[in-house]
Design a protein around this motif. Structure first.
Motif, PDB file in Angstrom:
ATOM      1  N   SER A  25       0.856  -1.181   0.000  1.00 55.50           N
ATOM      2  CA  SER A  25       0.000   0.000   0.000  1.00 55.50           C
ATOM      3  C   SER A  25       0.894   1.233   0.000  1.00 55.50           C
ATOM      4  O   SER A  25       2.077   1.139   0.293  1.00 55.50           O
ATOM      5  CB  SER A  25      -0.934  -0.005   1.204  1.00 55.50           C
ATOM      6  OG  SER A  25      -0.193   0.017   2.400  1.00 55.50           O
ATOM      7  N   MET A  26       0.330   2.362  -0.347  1.00 52.48           N
ATOM      8  CA  MET A  26       1.092   3.601  -0.396  1.00 52.48           C
ATOM      9  C   MET A  26       0.432   4.626   0.514  1.00 52.48           C
ATOM     10  O   MET A  26      -0.797   4.732   0.563  1.00 52.48           O
ATOM     11  CB  MET A  26       1.149   4.129  -1.827  1.00 52.48           C
ATOM     12  CG  MET A  26       1.925   3.219  -2.727  1.00 52.48           C
ATOM     13  SD  MET A  26       2.161   3.676  -4.472  1.00 52.48           S
ATOM     14  CE  MET A  26       1.373   5.161  -4.756  1.00 52.48           C
ATOM     15  N   THR A  27       1.259   5.377   1.206  1.00 51.88           N
ATOM     16  CA  THR A  27       0.756   6.457   2.042  1.00 51.88           C
ATOM     17  C   THR A  27       0.392   7.631   1.140  1.00 51.88           C
ATOM     18  O   THR A  27       0.772   7.670  -0.040  1.00 51.88           O
ATOM     19  CB  THR A  27       1.827   6.913   3.049  1.00 51.88           C
ATOM     20  OG1 THR A  27       2.935   7.451   2.316  1.00 51.88           O
ATOM     21  CG2 THR A  27       2.291   5.758   3.937  1.00 51.88           C
ATOM     22  N   GLN A  28      -0.325   8.592   1.690  1.00 54.52           N
ATOM     23  CA  GLN A  28      -0.694   9.776   0.905  1.00 54.52           C
ATOM     24  C   GLN A  28       0.540  10.502   0.375  1.00 54.52           C
ATOM     25  O   GLN A  28       0.576  10.852  -0.815  1.00 54.52           O
ATOM     26  CB  GLN A  28      -1.576  10.702   1.754  1.00 54.52           C
ATOM     27  CG  GLN A  28      -2.300  11.756   0.955  1.00 54.52           C
ATOM     28  CD  GLN A  28      -3.303  11.162  -0.022  1.00 54.52           C
ATOM     29  OE1 GLN A  28      -3.822  10.066   0.163  1.00 54.52           O
ATOM     30  NE2 GLN A  28      -3.581  11.881  -1.081  1.00 54.52           N
ATOM     31  N   PRO A  29       1.586  10.727   1.196  1.00 57.20           N
ATOM     32  CA  PRO A  29       2.791  11.383   0.659  1.00 57.20           C
ATOM     33  C   PRO A  29       3.446  10.572  -0.475  1.00 57.20           C
ATOM     34  O   PRO A  29       3.948  11.145  -1.439  1.00 57.20           O
ATOM     35  CB  PRO A  29       3.719  11.483   1.866  1.00 57.20           C
ATOM     36  CG  PRO A  29       2.800  11.492   3.046  1.00 57.20           C
ATOM     37  CD  PRO A  29       1.664  10.585   2.660  1.00 57.20           C
ATOM     38  N   GLU A  30       3.426   9.242  -0.380  1.00 56.12           N
ATOM     39  CA  GLU A  30       3.990   8.419  -1.455  1.00 56.12           C
ATOM     40  C   GLU A  30       3.179   8.565  -2.733  1.00 56.12           C
ATOM     41  O   GLU A  30       3.747   8.673  -3.826  1.00 56.12           O
ATOM     42  CB  GLU A  30       4.031   6.950  -1.028  1.00 56.12           C
ATOM     43  CG  GLU A  30       5.058   6.655   0.051  1.00 56.12           C
ATOM     44  CD  GLU A  30       4.935   5.265   0.639  1.00 56.12           C
ATOM     45  OE1 GLU A  30       5.980   4.706   1.016  1.00 56.12           O
ATOM     46  OE2 GLU A  30       3.810   4.735   0.731  1.00 56.12           O
ATOM     47  N   LYS A  31       1.854   8.584  -2.607  1.00 57.25           N
ATOM     48  CA  LYS A  31       0.997   8.771  -3.779  1.00 57.25           C
ATOM     49  C   LYS A  31       1.264  10.123  -4.432  1.00 57.25           C
ATOM     50  O   LYS A  31       1.316  10.236  -5.655  1.00 57.25           O
ATOM     51  CB  LYS A  31      -0.476   8.677  -3.390  1.00 57.25           C
ATOM     52  CG  LYS A  31      -0.925   7.282  -3.011  1.00 57.25           C
ATOM     53  CD  LYS A  31      -2.386   7.290  -2.620  1.00 57.25           C
ATOM     54  CE  LYS A  31      -2.858   5.924  -2.167  1.00 57.25           C
ATOM     55  NZ  LYS A  31      -4.289   5.910  -1.870  1.00 57.25           N
ATOM     56  N   LEU A  32       1.447  11.157  -3.613  1.00 53.64           N
ATOM     57  CA  LEU A  32       1.728  12.493  -4.154  1.00 53.64           C
ATOM     58  C   LEU A  32       3.069  12.519  -4.880  1.00 53.64           C
ATOM     59  O   LEU A  32       3.203  13.154  -5.918  1.00 53.64           O
ATOM     60  CB  LEU A  32       1.692  13.538  -3.042  1.00 53.64           C
ATOM     61  CG  LEU A  32       0.302  13.830  -2.481  1.00 53.64           C
ATOM     62  CD1 LEU A  32       0.398  14.744  -1.253  1.00 53.64           C
ATOM     63  CD2 LEU A  32      -0.585  14.459  -3.535  1.00 53.64           C
ATOM     64  N   ARG A  33       4.079  11.814  -4.328  1.00 54.34           N
ATOM     65  CA  ARG A  33       5.391  11.746  -4.975  1.00 54.34           C
ATOM     66  C   ARG A  33       5.276  11.067  -6.341  1.00 54.34           C
ATOM     67  O   ARG A  33       5.867  11.515  -7.325  1.00 54.34           O
ATOM     68  CB  ARG A  33       6.387  10.981  -4.091  1.00 54.34           C
ATOM     69  CG  ARG A  33       7.384  11.874  -3.415  1.00 54.34           C
ATOM     70  CD  ARG A  33       8.608  11.191  -2.824  1.00 54.34           C
ATOM     71  NE  ARG A  33       8.498   9.832  -2.388  1.00 54.34           N
ATOM     72  CZ  ARG A  33       8.170   9.444  -1.146  1.00 54.34           C
ATOM     73  NH1 ARG A  33       7.887  10.323  -0.231  1.00 54.34           N
ATOM     74  NH2 ARG A  33       8.126   8.166  -0.840  1.00 54.34           N
ATOM     75  N   VAL A  34       4.511   9.972  -6.416  1.00 53.42           N
ATOM     76  CA  VAL A  34       4.329   9.274  -7.695  1.00 53.42           C
ATOM     77  C   VAL A  34       3.591  10.174  -8.677  1.00 53.42           C
ATOM     78  O   VAL A  34       3.969  10.283  -9.847  1.00 53.42           O
ATOM     79  CB  VAL A  34       3.575   7.942  -7.489  1.00 53.42           C
ATOM     80  CG1 VAL A  34       3.165   7.335  -8.822  1.00 53.42           C
ATOM     81  CG2 VAL A  34       4.423   6.962  -6.702  1.00 53.42           C
ATOM     82  N   ALA A  35       2.535  10.837  -8.214  1.00 56.41           N
ATOM     83  CA  ALA A  35       1.765  11.723  -9.089  1.00 56.41           C
ATOM     84  C   ALA A  35       2.647  12.853  -9.622  1.00 56.41           C
ATOM     85  O   ALA A  35       2.573  13.200 -10.804  1.00 56.41           O
ATOM     86  CB  ALA A  35       0.565  12.288  -8.336  1.00 56.41           C
ATOM     87  N   LYS A  36       3.498  13.418  -8.777  1.00 54.86           N
ATOM     88  CA  LYS A  36       4.400  14.501  -9.216  1.00 54.86           C
ATOM     89  C   LYS A  36       5.405  13.966 -10.238  1.00 54.86           C
ATOM     90  O   LYS A  36       5.667  14.615 -11.251  1.00 54.86           O
ATOM     91  CB  LYS A  36       5.125  15.125  -8.031  1.00 54.86           C
ATOM     92  CG  LYS A  36       6.010  16.290  -8.464  1.00 54.86           C
ATOM     93  CD  LYS A  36       6.656  16.970  -7.299  1.00 54.86           C
ATOM     94  CE  LYS A  36       7.558  18.122  -7.685  1.00 54.86           C
ATOM     95  NZ  LYS A  36       8.068  18.203  -9.020  1.00 54.86           N
ATOM     96  N   ALA A  37       5.926  12.771  -9.990  1.00 53.71           N
ATOM     97  CA  ALA A  37       6.888  12.184 -10.931  1.00 53.71           C
ATOM     98  C   ALA A  37       6.227  11.949 -12.294  1.00 53.71           C
ATOM     99  O   ALA A  37       6.832  12.212 -13.337  1.00 53.71           O
ATOM    100  CB  ALA A  37       7.441  10.876 -10.373  1.00 53.71           C
ATOM    101  N   LEU A  38       4.980  11.472 -12.292  1.00 55.52           N
ATOM    102  CA  LEU A  38       4.261  11.264 -13.555  1.00 55.52           C
ATOM    103  C   LEU A  38       4.055  12.593 -14.283  1.00 55.52           C
ATOM    104  O   LEU A  38       4.243  12.685 -15.494  1.00 55.52           O
ATOM    105  CB  LEU A  38       2.920  10.581 -13.294  1.00 55.52           C
ATOM    106  CG  LEU A  38       2.990   9.124 -12.823  1.00 55.52           C
ATOM    107  CD1 LEU A  38       1.615   8.635 -12.405  1.00 55.52           C
ATOM    108  CD2 LEU A  38       3.581   8.240 -13.908  1.00 55.52           C
TER     109      LEU A  38
END
Length: 83
Positions: A25-38
Protein backbone atom coordinates in the motif's frame (compact mmCIF):
# COMPACT_ATOMS: atom_id res chain seq x y z
CA UNK A 1 -0.87 17.25 -31.22
CA UNK A 2 -0.65 13.50 -31.82
CA UNK A 3 -3.50 11.31 -32.94
CA UNK A 4 -4.83 8.49 -30.77
CA UNK A 5 -3.07 6.05 -33.10
CA UNK A 6 0.26 7.54 -31.97
CA UNK A 7 -0.48 7.24 -28.26
CA UNK A 8 -0.16 4.45 -25.75
CA UNK A 9 -3.03 4.48 -23.27
CA UNK A 10 -2.60 2.76 -19.92
CA UNK A 11 -5.36 2.31 -17.38
CA UNK A 12 -3.64 2.23 -13.99
CA UNK A 13 -5.24 2.29 -10.57
CA UNK A 14 -2.00 2.52 -8.59
CA UNK A 15 -2.96 5.74 -6.84
CA UNK A 16 -6.53 4.84 -5.96
CA UNK A 17 -7.53 4.16 -2.41
CA UNK A 18 -7.44 0.65 -1.07
CA UNK A 19 -4.84 -2.01 -0.70
CA UNK A 20 -4.91 -4.13 -3.84
CA UNK A 21 -2.18 -6.58 -2.85
CA UNK A 22 -1.74 -7.66 0.77
CA UNK A 23 1.15 -5.78 2.30
CA UNK A 24 1.50 -3.39 -0.65
CA UNK A 25 0.00 0.00 0.00
CA UNK A 26 1.09 3.60 -0.40
CA UNK A 27 0.76 6.46 2.04
CA UNK A 28 -0.69 9.78 0.91
CA UNK A 29 2.79 11.38 0.66
CA UNK A 30 3.99 8.42 -1.46
CA UNK A 31 1.00 8.77 -3.78
CA UNK A 32 1.73 12.49 -4.15
CA UNK A 33 5.39 11.75 -4.98
CA UNK A 34 4.33 9.27 -7.69
CA UNK A 35 1.77 11.72 -9.09
CA UNK A 36 4.40 14.50 -9.22
CA UNK A 37 6.89 12.18 -10.93
CA UNK A 38 4.26 11.26 -13.56
CA UNK A 39 3.48 14.95 -14.13
CA UNK A 40 7.21 15.74 -14.44
CA UNK A 41 7.47 13.04 -17.12
CA UNK A 42 4.62 14.64 -19.04
CA UNK A 43 2.15 11.82 -18.45
CA UNK A 44 -1.37 12.99 -19.23
CA UNK A 45 -3.51 11.94 -16.27
CA UNK A 46 -6.72 13.59 -17.46
CA UNK A 47 -9.68 11.40 -16.45
CA UNK A 48 -11.37 9.89 -19.50
CA UNK A 49 -13.78 7.44 -17.95
CA UNK A 50 -17.27 8.33 -16.85
CA UNK A 51 -19.15 6.27 -14.27
CA UNK A 52 -22.55 5.49 -15.71
CA UNK A 53 -24.08 3.49 -12.91
CA UNK A 54 -23.04 1.81 -9.68
CA UNK A 55 -25.12 -0.99 -8.21
CA UNK A 56 -24.65 -3.55 -5.47
CA UNK A 57 -23.94 -7.08 -6.67
CA UNK A 58 -26.57 -9.71 -5.93
CA UNK A 59 -26.33 -11.34 -2.52
CA UNK A 60 -24.39 -14.57 -2.50
CA UNK A 61 -26.27 -17.76 -1.91
CA UNK A 62 -25.18 -19.88 1.02
CA UNK A 63 -22.69 -22.57 0.08
CA UNK A 64 -23.03 -26.25 0.74
CA UNK A 65 -20.71 -28.83 2.24
CA UNK A 66 -19.97 -31.87 0.15
CA UNK A 67 -19.15 -35.21 1.70
CA UNK A 68 -16.02 -35.93 -0.34
CA UNK A 69 -13.70 -34.80 -3.13
CA UNK A 70 -15.44 -36.94 -5.74
CA UNK A 71 -18.73 -35.15 -5.08
CA UNK A 72 -17.00 -31.78 -5.28
CA UNK A 73 -15.35 -32.65 -8.61
CA UNK A 74 -18.67 -33.94 -9.96
CA UNK A 75 -20.46 -30.68 -8.99
CA UNK A 76 -17.69 -28.53 -10.47
CA UNK A 77 -17.81 -30.53 -13.72
CA UNK A 78 -21.51 -31.06 -14.22
CA UNK A 79 -23.28 -28.23 -12.39
CA UNK A 80 -20.86 -25.31 -12.38
CA UNK A 81 -19.15 -26.30 -15.65
CA UNK A 82 -15.97 -24.98 -14.05
CA UNK A 83 -13.72 -27.90 -15.02
Amino acid sequence: MTSNADRVMIFDTTLRDGEQSPGCSMTQPEKLRVAKALADLGVDVTPRLKTLKVTEPPARKAGIKVPDVATLVNKLKNEAKAI
